[in-house]
Design a protein around this motif. Structure first.
Motif, short mmCIF file in Angstrom:
data_model
loop_
_atom_site.label_atom_id
_atom_site.label_comp_id
_atom_site.label_asym_id
_atom_site.label_seq_id
_atom_site.Cartn_x
_atom_site.Cartn_y
_atom_site.Cartn_z
N LEU A 66 0.95 -1.29 0.13
CA LEU A 66 -0.03 0.24 0.10
C LEU A 66 0.82 1.38 0.29
CD1 LEU A 66 -2.82 -0.98 2.47
CD2 LEU A 66 -3.27 -0.65 0.05
N GLY A 67 2.03 1.30 0.58
CA GLY A 67 3.07 2.18 0.63
C GLY A 67 3.34 2.67 -0.68
N MET A 68 3.69 1.50 -1.57
CA MET A 68 4.20 1.67 -2.63
C MET A 68 3.10 2.34 -3.82
SD MET A 68 6.84 -1.29 -3.66
CE MET A 68 5.64 -2.70 -3.05
N ALA A 69 1.94 1.66 -3.57
CA ALA A 69 0.65 2.24 -4.29
C ALA A 69 0.49 3.51 -4.16
CB ALA A 69 -0.49 1.44 -3.83
N PHE A 70 0.53 4.13 -2.68
CA PHE A 70 0.22 5.71 -2.74
C PHE A 70 1.31 6.48 -3.01
CE2 PHE A 70 -3.01 3.80 0.29
CZ PHE A 70 -4.14 4.67 -0.07
N ARG A 71 2.51 5.80 -3.22
CA ARG A 71 3.73 6.59 -3.49
C ARG A 71 3.56 6.61 -5.26
NH1 ARG A 71 8.90 4.34 -1.69
NH2 ARG A 71 8.72 5.69 0.09
N ALA A 72 3.22 5.64 -5.94
CA ALA A 72 3.02 5.68 -7.46
C ALA A 72 1.74 6.65 -7.51
CB ALA A 72 2.60 4.53 -7.85
N VAL A 73 0.86 6.76 -6.87
CA VAL A 73 -0.32 7.52 -6.94
C VAL A 73 -0.02 8.85 -6.88
CG1 VAL A 73 -2.71 8.22 -6.14
CG2 VAL A 73 -2.15 5.80 -6.57
N GLY A 74 0.87 9.17 -6.01
CA GLY A 74 1.25 10.52 -5.80
C GLY A 74 2.06 11.28 -6.91
N HIS A 75 2.58 10.14 -7.77
CA HIS A 75 3.47 10.60 -9.11
C HIS A 75 2.15 10.74 -10.25
CE1 HIS A 75 7.29 11.17 -7.43
NE2 HIS A 75 7.14 9.77 -6.75
N GLY A 76 1.01 10.40 -9.87
CA GLY A 76 0.13 10.61 -11.07
C GLY A 76 -0.02 9.36 -11.93
N TYR A 77 0.44 8.02 -11.27
CA TYR A 77 0.16 6.79 -11.93
C TYR A 77 -0.91 6.21 -11.50
CZ TYR A 77 5.38 7.79 -12.21
OH TYR A 77 6.49 8.38 -12.74
N ARG A 78 -1.64 5.33 -12.45
CA ARG A 78 -2.78 4.71 -12.18
C ARG A 78 -2.55 3.30 -11.53
NH1 ARG A 78 -6.84 3.09 -10.54
NH2 ARG A 78 -9.03 2.76 -11.66
N VAL A 79 -3.05 3.03 -10.41
CA VAL A 79 -2.77 2.15 -9.51
C VAL A 79 -4.28 1.08 -9.24
CG1 VAL A 79 -1.92 1.27 -7.22
CG2 VAL A 79 -1.00 3.07 -8.54
N HIS A 80 -4.13 -0.03 -8.93
CA HIS A 80 -5.35 -0.92 -8.45
C HIS A 80 -4.82 -2.25 -7.66
CE1 HIS A 80 -9.59 -2.30 -8.88
NE2 HIS A 80 -9.07 -3.54 -9.04
N LEU A 81 -5.85 -2.05 -6.82
CA LEU A 81 -5.48 -3.30 -5.51
C LEU A 81 -6.53 -4.33 -5.72
CD1 LEU A 81 -4.02 -4.09 -2.71
CD2 LEU A 81 -5.97 -2.61 -1.93
N LEU A 82 -6.02 -5.31 -6.04
CA LEU A 82 -7.13 -6.63 -5.94
C LEU A 82 -6.81 -7.41 -4.63
CD1 LEU A 82 -9.30 -8.29 -7.25
CD2 LEU A 82 -7.27 -9.26 -8.67
N GLN A 83 -7.58 -7.49 -3.88
CA GLN A 83 -7.24 -8.51 -2.62
C GLN A 83 -7.93 -10.01 -2.83
OE1 GLN A 83 -8.57 -5.70 0.70
NE2 GLN A 83 -6.16 -5.44 0.76
N PHE A 84 -7.19 -10.94 -2.72
CA PHE A 84 -7.60 -12.23 -2.31
C PHE A 84 -7.68 -12.31 -0.81
CE2 PHE A 84 -5.56 -12.22 -6.60
CZ PHE A 84 -5.83 -13.36 -7.09
N GLU A 98 -7.76 1.43 4.71
CA GLU A 98 -6.97 1.72 3.59
C GLU A 98 -8.27 2.04 2.59
OE1 GLU A 98 -6.13 -2.65 4.13
OE2 GLU A 98 -6.15 -1.00 5.29
N TYR A 99 -9.23 1.25 2.63
CA TYR A 99 -10.55 1.50 1.64
C TYR A 99 -10.91 3.02 1.64
CZ TYR A 99 -10.72 -3.70 2.05
OH TYR A 99 -10.31 -4.75 1.78
N ASN A 100 -11.06 3.67 3.07
CA ASN A 100 -11.50 4.97 3.03
C ASN A 100 -10.67 6.08 2.59
OD1 ASN A 100 -13.66 3.97 4.48
ND2 ASN A 100 -12.72 4.28 6.35
N THR A 101 -9.13 5.72 2.65
CA THR A 101 -8.33 6.55 2.15
C THR A 101 -8.25 6.30 0.61
OG1 THR A 101 -6.83 6.08 3.92
CG2 THR A 101 -5.71 7.17 2.01
N ILE A 102 -8.24 5.19 -0.26
CA ILE A 102 -8.27 4.96 -1.30
C ILE A 102 -9.61 5.67 -2.00
CG2 ILE A 102 -8.91 3.29 -3.48
CD1 ILE A 102 -6.99 1.15 -1.80
N ALA A 103 -10.65 5.72 -1.52
CA ALA A 103 -11.73 6.40 -1.82
C ALA A 103 -11.53 7.85 -1.99
CB ALA A 103 -12.99 6.16 -1.25
N ALA A 104 -10.72 8.44 -1.27
CA ALA A 104 -10.34 9.83 -1.27
C ALA A 104 -9.47 10.34 -1.97
CB ALA A 104 -10.25 10.17 0.35
N VAL A 105 -8.55 9.43 -2.74
CA VAL A 105 -7.26 9.87 -3.27
C VAL A 105 -7.70 9.29 -4.86
CG1 VAL A 105 -4.93 9.30 -3.59
CG2 VAL A 105 -5.89 9.42 -1.45
N PRO A 106 -7.48 10.40 -5.73
CA PRO A 106 -7.43 10.00 -7.22
C PRO A 106 -6.50 8.96 -7.72
CG PRO A 106 -6.37 12.26 -6.80
CD PRO A 106 -6.75 11.78 -5.43
#
Length: 243
Positions: A66-84, A98-106
């Protein structure tokens, strides 16, 4: 030989134990300057395309991804999290922080395909349902990889687009644990890696057992090793740290 501290003091600078907070900050590598945050605008990574695997018996595999995901998002890259298998035990709420944060971050989206409860833990959940949901998650992962292959990942992607339009970084959380539990086969995961488009960064997490089948296929393999865990002292998952 002149002492460095004496030399600095004689030149008019304060001794280390006499420095003001502002002087201390000026002596840090960043010179005490706080970097400004830029607005998140669609962008494309120049060096994505590796496969990462995070495994081990320690806490922090999902947290790291998740840390990497939000770091990538901060640079404007498109990210998706699929949880098994991210249903959790009865000590964990179904809506994680994290679900609430994801909903608030583009730029970042998520799906949770797991059964509420953990396979093999005798929590009363249907084992066949666990297997069906894991297979469904695998099929969904294949769809997302195919969509990424159809997209031009060297170009910015709309931050509000569905993941079917392509993503630059895909996190398959707990997929390795699903292999551990026999819900999917290790060859399924290898198939995902082999079908990955060249510019997609693929992150796989989970498993308390070393995924030796990935050692040649992955570019980064990190073991998160437990030294001590509050769970061993009877402290259950805590809101804000574990979920």
């Amino acid at each position: 030989m002149t002492d460095t501290n004496e030399s600095a003091t004689s030149a008019g600078a304060s001794a280390p134990d006499e420095r003001t907070p502002a002087e201390t900050r000026r002596n840090t590598p960043g010179g005490g300057v706080r970097p400004a945050a830029d607005a998140i605008e669609p962008s494309a990574p120049d060096e994505f395309g590796l496969v990462q695997a995070w495994w081990g018996d320690g806490k922090g595999k999902t947290t790291a991804s998740l840390g990497m995901a939000f770091r990538a998002v901060g640079h404007g890259y498109r990210v998706h999290l699929l949880q098994f298998m991210k249903g959790g035990a009865d000590s964990v709420e179904d809506v994680r922080g994290e679900y609430n944060t994801i909903a608030a971050v583009p730029g970042i989206s998520y799906e949770n395909t797991g059964h509420y409860g953990w396979h093999g833990m005798r929590d009363g959940s249907d084992e066949d349902d666990h297997r069906a949901k894991a297979r469904g998650a695998m099929a969904r992962a294949e769809e997302l990889l195919a969509a990424a292959a159809d997209a031009d990942l060297t170009e910015p992607l709309p931050l509000d687009a569905d993941p079917e339009a392509g993503v630059h970084l895909l996190v398959l959380d707990e997929v390795l644990y699903a292999v551990d539990q026999g819900l999917i086969d290790e060859n399924d995961v290898l198939g995902l890696v082999e079908s990955k488009p060249g510019n997609l960064e693929l992150v796989l997490t989970g498993s308390h057992t070393e995924p030796t089948y990935l050692l040649n296929a992955a570019d980064l393999v990190t073991e998160v090793r437990k030294v001590k865990h509050p769970f061993d002292a009877g402290i259950r998952a805590r809101k804000g740290t574990e979920y």
